[in-house]
Design a protein around this motif. Structure first.
Motif, short mmCIF file in Angstrom:
data_model
loop_
_atom_site.label_atom_id
_atom_site.label_comp_id
_atom_site.label_asym_id
_atom_site.label_seq_id
_atom_site.Cartn_x
_atom_site.Cartn_y
_atom_site.Cartn_z
N GLY A 70 9.00 6.02 -17.06
CA GLY A 70 9.01 5.41 -15.73
C GLY A 70 7.63 5.32 -15.13
N GLY A 71 7.59 4.87 -13.87
CA GLY A 71 6.30 4.73 -13.19
C GLY A 71 5.96 5.98 -12.41
N PHE A 72 4.71 6.23 -12.25
CA PHE A 72 4.30 7.39 -11.48
C PHE A 72 3.70 6.99 -10.14
CE2 PHE A 72 4.70 9.32 -15.61
CZ PHE A 72 5.41 10.45 -15.28
N LYS A 73 2.63 6.26 -10.20
CA LYS A 73 1.96 5.93 -8.95
C LYS A 73 2.69 4.80 -8.24
CE LYS A 73 -2.48 7.58 -10.34
NZ LYS A 73 -3.71 7.22 -11.04
N ALA A 74 2.89 4.96 -6.98
CA ALA A 74 3.64 3.98 -6.22
C ALA A 74 2.77 2.81 -5.82
CB ALA A 74 4.23 4.62 -4.98
N GLY A 75 3.39 1.63 -5.76
CA GLY A 75 2.71 0.45 -5.22
C GLY A 75 3.27 0.17 -3.83
N THR A 76 2.79 -0.92 -3.23
CA THR A 76 3.20 -1.21 -1.86
C THR A 76 4.71 -1.40 -1.72
OG1 THR A 76 2.48 -3.44 -2.39
CG2 THR A 76 1.07 -2.18 -0.94
N ARG B 236 5.45 -5.72 5.02
CA ARG B 236 4.58 -5.43 3.89
C ARG B 236 3.65 -6.61 3.66
NH1 ARG B 236 5.43 -6.38 -1.85
NH2 ARG B 236 7.56 -6.98 -1.41
N MET B 237 2.40 -6.32 3.41
CA MET B 237 1.43 -7.40 3.17
C MET B 237 0.63 -7.10 1.91
SD MET B 237 -1.01 -9.13 5.86
CE MET B 237 -2.66 -9.64 5.49
N ILE C 282 5.76 -0.69 11.56
CA ILE C 282 4.90 -0.19 10.49
C ILE C 282 4.47 -1.36 9.62
CG2 ILE C 282 4.78 1.36 8.50
CD1 ILE C 282 7.00 3.04 9.75
N LEU C 283 3.18 -1.45 9.35
CA LEU C 283 2.67 -2.45 8.41
C LEU C 283 2.10 -1.73 7.20
CD1 LEU C 283 1.81 -5.38 7.66
CD2 LEU C 283 -0.29 -5.01 8.97
N ILE C 284 2.66 -2.10 6.03
CA ILE C 284 2.19 -1.47 4.79
C ILE C 284 1.38 -2.51 4.04
CG2 ILE C 284 2.93 -0.51 2.58
CD1 ILE C 284 5.60 0.19 4.05
N GLY C 285 0.23 -2.14 3.51
CA GLY C 285 -0.50 -3.17 2.79
C GLY C 285 -1.65 -2.68 1.96
N THR C 286 -2.20 -3.64 1.22
CA THR C 286 -3.38 -3.39 0.39
C THR C 286 -4.62 -3.68 1.23
OG1 THR C 286 -3.20 -5.66 -0.32
CG2 THR C 286 -2.21 -4.01 -1.75
#
Ligand code: ADP
Ligand code: ZN
Ligand code: ZN
Length: 744
Positions: A499-505, A523-524, A549-553
Motif C-alpha cells: 500500500g501507500g505510505f505518504k499521503a497526498g492531498t 482541495r486545490m 479548510i483549504l487543502i493544497g499543494t
C-alpha cells in the motif's frame, strides 16, 4: 571573410528563412546580430532592409554568388534590433541555436492572428438610396441578396461585416460590389482582444508606510541623479506591502514617459493580483498568460509596441514585450524556479532582464520574502542594491510558528497525518469560524506504493520513478502517464501488505473530512484545477467563505490574500528536503516561509504549525523563526564548502538516447574532449540523471563547476562545435543548462 545571416521580415512565421551576405571590411565593426542593414535583393538594383541575426565565417554557397551588404541603417534603431541582440546574448549565454533564441524573443505572427473587425458603412443619402432601391427592384430577376442588403443598410447605416456575411447569409462579393459602386465603405479597424476583465474592487486609498516610502525614495533619488540602470533586490517579509511599492514605482515610470514589464509567476497571476494593477492603471495595463492563444499574445505585444499599453504583466515570456521605451522591469517572487526556462535556450528571466535593461538604461527590481541565494549573495556583495522591508503593513505581527516533531507523534501512538497539536488548533478555528489552510508539498492520492513485508517499491517500467496511486486503484507515472492497476499482492513476495505510505492531498482531504464532518473542505492541486478557471474558482470560493479548510499543494501559497485565515498547517515540511539536487534546503525554507506567510494577513493574528521528521534542520528552524538571514548564513556556508552556486557556476550537459550505450558513449566522449582541451576542468560524471529514463529515453548527465561563467560558455562552445562535426553517436541529443534550478 565574414558573413551575415539576414532575415527580411521577422514578423513572419518563417524565422529560419535567412539569406547570407558578405560583410565588407569597412562595415565589420558596425555589424552584429540585431543591426538593421540595407542589402541588394533579387534582380536589378532593388535594395531592401533586413536584420542581421547571426555572423559566421563559413559561406553557405559559392562565394562568388554572395553579395555584400550595402550599408547599415543608422537613423532609428527598431525594437526588433534590440530583441535580436538579446536573442544573440541568450544563445551565447545559455546555449541554443539562433533560431530557438529568436523564436523565444520575437512574437510570431501566425496567419489570421489579427482579428479584423470590419464594418460596412452606408454612403448614400436617403434619396439616392431610394432611387437605387427602385432601380434594383425594376430589374427582372434581381438579386434577392442585394435587395436585402440595401434594405438593411437603409435602416441601419453601419453593419458589421460579420453580421452581413454570417447572420444575414449575404455573400461578401455583394459587399465588395457595393463598395465598387460607391454605395458603401468597408472600414476595418484592428480590434485587439483585451484580456483584462474589469472586476472592480473597492480599495481605500493606501498611504505608504515608512518602510515602503524608504524603498521608493531610494530608487527615485537614484533616478533623479540620472542613475537608472541599477538592479534592486527588495527583501520584504510576507505581507510587507511589496506590491504597493511596485505600483508607486510603476506610476513614476509612466510619469517619466516610460513603459514597464512586471513578471509574476504564472501561479500567482490571479484575478486578485491582476486587478490591483488594473484598478490603479486602467487600460494602460495588459496581461499575458499561458492560457492565451498565440494570436492573443501577439495582439498584446502589438498593443505594447504601438504604445497603446505601457505596463505588461505576465510570466517569464512577458520579458520580451516589444516596448520601445522600456524603463523598468519588476520581477516579483524572484526566487521562483518558473523563471528558468525548461526549453532551449534555458534562460533565467532574472539575468535576461538585467541584460535587456542594460540595453535600455532601465531599472530592474527583484522582490521576494525569500530571495534566491544567488540574488541575496549578489546584494550582499553590492552587485545589487539591497532594500529591506522587515515588518508587515498596519503593524500586523508575523504569524507565530511552532514546530511539531512527527516522530514523537508516532511514538505516542498517533498514526494520523495530523499531529495532536494541529488537531486541537483546527478544532479551535472551526469553533471560531475562522479559516484554515493545510499545505502539502506533493500531489496525487498517495506517494509511492510499497510492500511492508519485503520493501519492494512499484516503479514505472519506462521512467525509473515510483508510481503514484490515483483514485483508489490506479497507479500512474507522473512523467510519462503510464497507468496500471494497483496490484492486490506484492509482485515480489506475494504479501498482501502492500500500500501507500505518504499521503497526498486527496488522502488528506478524505482524512480531514472524516475527522471534521461538519467542516466544509476545499482541495486545490493539479487535479482539481485542470479547467480554465479551476484555480480561480477555488480561490474565490475560499475567499467568499464557502469553505472552512483549504487543502493544497504549493499553489495555495500564492496570489491571493485571505484575511480570515488564522491557522496554517504545514503537514510535512521536509518532503522537499529530500530532493535530488542541492536546492533542497532552499526550497524547503522558501515553501515553509511562504506557506506560513499566508496566516494572519487580516486583522486577526496568525498561527502556523510546522510538522516535520527533521525538526532540527536549519531550513525548518529558520523558516519557523521567519529568519532569512539565519538561513542565508547557514546555506551559503554549505554552498561555499561544496562549491555550489552561487559560490560557483554550474553547467549541466544532458545526453539522451533511446540506446543506453549511445547516450553513455557520447557523454564520455564529451568529458574526454573537455578534459583534453581545458586544463584543470572539473567534470562530474557522466552518470545517470536523477531520473535515469523517461519514456524509454536514457538520460546521462555531466556537471561542470566553474567560478568564471565565461569559461563555462567556452566549454559549451567547444562541445557545440564537436557536436556539429562528430557523427559517431548520431542517435543522441545533447543539451545544456547553465546554473540548473532543479535536478535532472
Ligand atoms: P506583499 O506583496 O509584500 O505580500 P502586499 O503588497 O500584497 O504585500 O500587501 C499586503 C496587503 O496589505 C494588501 O492587501 C495591501 O493592499 C495592504 N497594504 C499594503 N500597503 C499598505 C499600506 N501602506 N497601508 C495599508 N494597507 C496596505
Ligand atoms: Zn513484498
Ligand atoms: Zn513513466
Amino acid at each position: 571573410m565574414t558573413f551575415a545571416d539576414i532575415i527580411l521580415d521577422i514578423s513572419l512565421e518563417k524565422l529560419d528563412k535567412t539569406f547570407q551576405y558578405m560583410i565588407p571590411e569597412e562595415l565589420l565593426s558596425s555589424v552584429h546580430p540585431g543591426t538593421q542593414v540595407v542589402i541588394p535583393f533579387g534582380k536589378g538594383s532593388r535594395r531592401i532592409k533586413g536584420f542581421v541575426v547571426d555572423i559566421s565565417h563559413e559561406p553557405k554557397l559559392d562565394i562568388a554568388k554572395i553579395k555584400p551588404i550595402c550599408g547599415v541603417v543608422k537613423d532609428s534603431i527598431p525594437i526588433e534590433s534590440q530583441l535580436i541582440e538579446l536573442a544573440a546574448w541568450m544563445k551565447k549565454n545559455y546555449g541554443s541555436t539562433m533560431n530557438q533564441a529568436l523564436k523565444t524573443v520575437i512574437p510570431i505572427k501566425k496567419k489570421q492572428s489579427i482579428k479584423e473587425k470590419k464594418r460596412v458603412v452606408f454612403k448614400l443619402d436617403e434619396k439616392m438610396a431610394r432611387d437605387e432601391y427602385a432601380s434594383l427592384m425594376a430589374r427582372t430577376n434581381h438579386s434577392v441578396a442585394k435587395e436585402e442588403l440595401l434594405k438593411a443598410l437603409m435602416e441601419k447605416s453601419v453593419i458589421d461585416w460579420d453580421v452581413i456575411v454570417n447572420d444575414m447569409d449575404i455573400p461578401s462579393s455583394i459587399i465588395r460590389d457595393f463598395e465598387k459602386k460607391g454605395f458603401v465603405d468597408v472600414l476595418s479597424d484592428r480590434v485587439f482582444r483585451n484580456p483584462v476583465k474589469a472586476d472592480v474592487v473597492d480599495r481605500a486609498d493606501i498611504v505608504l508606510n515608512d518602510d515602503q516610502s524608504n524603498v521608493c525614495n531610494r530608487i527615485f533619488t537614484d533616478w533623479l541623479n540620472g542613475d537608472f540602470n541599477n538592479t534592486y533586490l527588495i527583501h520584504g517579509v510576507t505581507g510587507s506591502g511589496k506590491t504597493e511599492v511596485y505600483m508607486e514605482i510603476l506610476k513614476k515610470t509612466l510619469d517619466r514617459g516610460k513603459s514597464a514589464i512586471v513578471l509574476i509567476p504564472e501561479i500567482a497571476l490571479t484575478y486578485q493580483t491582476v486587478n490591483r494593477f488594473y484598478d490603479r492603471f486602467g487600460d494602460k495595463v495588459s496581461i499575458i498568460n499561458s492560457r492565451m492563444t498565440p494570436a492573443e499574445r501577439f495582439d498584446q505585444f502589438e498593443r505594447a509596441k504601438s504604445g497603446d499599453v505601457s505596463i505588461m504583466v505576465g510570466p517569464r515570456s512577458a520579458l520580451f514585450t516589444p516596448f520601445t521605451n522600456l524603463g523598468l522591469i519588476i520581477i516579483d517572487e524572484e526566487h521562483e524556479s518558473s523563471y528558468k526556462s525548461e526549453v532551449a535556450p534555458r534562460y533565467h528571466a532574472r539575468e535576461t532582464a538585467i541584460a535587456r535593461a542594460k540595453m535600455n538604461d532601465a531599472t530592474v527590481i527583484l522582490g521576494s520574502a525569500t530571495p534566491s541565494l544567488e540574488s541575496y549573495d549578489r546584494a550582499v556583495k553590492g552587485e545589487y542594491i539591497l532594500l529591506e522591508m522587515n515588518s508587515r503593513v498596519m503593524e500586523r505581527p508575523l504569524p507565530k510558528c511552532e514546530i511539531v516533531d512527527l516522530r514523537d507523534e508516532l511514538m505516542s501512538g498517533n498514526r494520523s497525518i495530523l499531529s495532536r497539536k494541529l488537531q486541537t488548533a483546527i478544532d479551535d478555528r472551526l469553533k471560531k469560524k475562522e479559516q484554515v489552510m493545510l499545505f502539502l508539498n506533493r500531489r496525487g492520492m498517495m506517494g509511492f506504493i510499497s510492500c511492508r513485508a519485503c520493501g519492494h517499491v512499484i516503479k514505472c517500467p519506462h521512467c525509473d520513478v515510483s508510481l503514484s496511486l490515483h483514485g483508489g486503484d490506479k497507479l500512474r507515472c507522473h512523467y510519462c502517464g503510464y497507468e496500471t492497476q494497483k496490484p492486490k499482492e506484492c509482485p515480489e513476495c506475494g504479501s498482501k501488505y502492500i500500500g501507500g505510505f505518504k499521503a497526498g492531498t486527496q488522502k488528506v482531504e478524505e482524512l480531514v473530512k472524516a475527522q471534521y464532518p461538519s467542516a466544509r473542505v476545499l482541495r486545490m492541486d493539479m487535479d482539481t484545477t485542470k479547467g480554465k478557471n479551476g484555480h480561480q474558482d477555488i480561490l474565490r470560493a475560499f475567499a467568499n467563505h464557502e469553505a472552512d479548510i483549504l487543502i493544497g499543494t504549493q499553489m495555495i501559497v500564492k496570489g491571493h490574500d485571505f484575511n480570515d485565515v488564522t491557522l496554517v498547517g504545514i503537514l510535512a515540511a521536509d518532503m522537499s528536503l529530500n530532493a535530488s539536487d542541492f536546492h533542497g534546503a532552499e526550497r524547503t525554507f522558501q515553501l515553509v516561509t511562504q506557506a506560513a506567510g499566508r496566516a494572519g494577513r487580516g486583522d486577526l493574528a496568525g498561527e502556523v504549525i510546522i510538522q516535520t521528521y527533521q525538526p532540527d534542520n536549519y531550513s525548518v528552524v529558520a523558516a519557523a523563526a521567519q529568519d532569512y538571514k539565519a538561513f542565508y548564513k547557514q546555506e551559503i556556508a554549505y554552498r561555499n564548502l561544496m562549491d555550489y552556486p552561487p559560490a560557483s557556476h554550474m553547467l549541466l550537459v544532458l545526453v539522451t538516447s533511446t540506446v543506453e550505450n549511445q547516450a553513455m558513449g557520447q557523454a564520455q566522449a564529451i568529458v574526454n574532449l573537455l578534459e583534453k582541451n581545458f586544463d584543470g576542468i572539473r567534470c562530474m560524471g557522466p552518470g545517470d540523471a536523477g531520473i535515469a529514463r523517461i519514456n524509454d529515453v536514457y538520460r546521462k548527465v555531466i556537471y561542470i563547476k566553474e567560478a568564471d561563467y565565461n569559461r563555462l560558455i567556452a566549454y559549451k562552445d567547444q562541445v557545440e562545435k564537436y557536436l556539429l562535426e562528430s557523427k559517431e553517436f548520431a542517435n543522441t541529443a545533447t543539451w545544456f543548462d547553465f546554473d540548473p534550478m532543479s535536478g535532472f
